[in-house]
Design a protein around this motif. Structure first.
Motif, short mmCIF file in Angstrom:
data_model
loop_
_atom_site.label_atom_id
_atom_site.label_comp_id
_atom_site.label_asym_id
_atom_site.label_seq_id
_atom_site.Cartn_x
_atom_site.Cartn_y
_atom_site.Cartn_z
N THR A 27 0.83 -1.21 0.00
CA THR A 27 0.00 0.00 0.00
C THR A 27 0.86 1.26 0.00
O THR A 27 0.58 2.22 -0.72
CB THR A 27 -0.94 -0.01 1.21
N VAL A 28 1.92 1.26 0.79
CA VAL A 28 2.81 2.43 0.83
C VAL A 28 3.50 2.61 -0.52
O VAL A 28 3.61 3.75 -1.02
CB VAL A 28 3.84 2.28 1.97
N LEU A 29 3.95 1.52 -1.13
CA LEU A 29 4.58 1.64 -2.45
C LEU A 29 3.60 2.15 -3.50
O LEU A 29 3.96 2.93 -4.38
CB LEU A 29 5.14 0.28 -2.89
N ASP A 30 2.34 1.73 -3.39
CA ASP A 30 1.33 2.19 -4.34
C ASP A 30 1.00 3.66 -4.13
O ASP A 30 0.88 4.43 -5.09
CB ASP A 30 0.08 1.33 -4.22
N LEU A 31 0.86 4.07 -2.88
CA LEU A 31 0.49 5.46 -2.60
C LEU A 31 1.61 6.44 -2.92
O LEU A 31 1.34 7.59 -3.28
CB LEU A 31 0.07 5.60 -1.14
N THR A 32 2.85 6.01 -2.77
CA THR A 32 3.96 6.92 -3.06
C THR A 32 4.31 6.98 -4.54
O THR A 32 5.15 7.79 -4.93
CB THR A 32 5.21 6.51 -2.26
N GLY A 33 3.71 6.12 -5.34
CA GLY A 33 3.95 6.16 -6.78
C GLY A 33 5.18 5.42 -7.24
O GLY A 33 5.68 5.69 -8.34
N ILE A 34 5.67 4.52 -6.43
CA ILE A 34 6.86 3.76 -6.81
C ILE A 34 6.58 2.89 -8.03
O ILE A 34 7.41 2.76 -8.92
CB ILE A 34 7.34 2.90 -5.62
N ASP A 44 4.51 3.45 -10.50
CA ASP A 44 4.53 4.29 -11.69
C ASP A 44 5.95 4.68 -12.09
O ASP A 44 6.29 4.71 -13.27
CB ASP A 44 3.69 5.55 -11.47
#
Length: 102
Positions: free
Chosen positions: A22-29, A31
């Motif tokens: 979730t943290v990786l998704d929210l921070t845009g990693i 993308d």
């Protein structure tokens, strides 16, 4: 006791993998990695989407499989080490501990 600790460690593994994804998704990693791979491979390739490769259900199912295997292995290893300790303490005599109340 080792079974309960192994189950707790398994739950921590699954929850930690969910939080990290979730943290990786929210921070845009995801993308950023997709963009980097698109630059490296060039625009003529079909593109690579990291979210399809490592989607949340896939990550959680893999973490659950790892947690179940850890529960079985840690419980078996703890049982084996307890048996070996009991055998060795029977042969050697163990350690005597005396408690006094002063």
């Amino acid at each position: 006791m080792s079974f309960l600790l192994s189950v707790a460690l398994g739950i921590v593994t699954v929850v930690a993998s969910f939080v990290i994804w979730t943290v990786l998704d929210l921070t845009g990693i995801f993308d950023g990695v997709n963009e980097l791979l698109r630059e490296i491979a060039g625009s003529e390739s079909g593109g690579f989407d990291l979210r399809q490769f490592a989607s949340l259900p896939q990550v959680l199912s893999f973490a659950t499989i790892i947690a179940v295997v850890n529960v079985v292995l840690l419980t078996a290893l703890a049982m084996l080490s307890a048996v070996l300790y009991n055998i060795s303490s029977t042969l050697v005599g163990g350690i005597g501990v005396t408690l006094t109340d002063d």
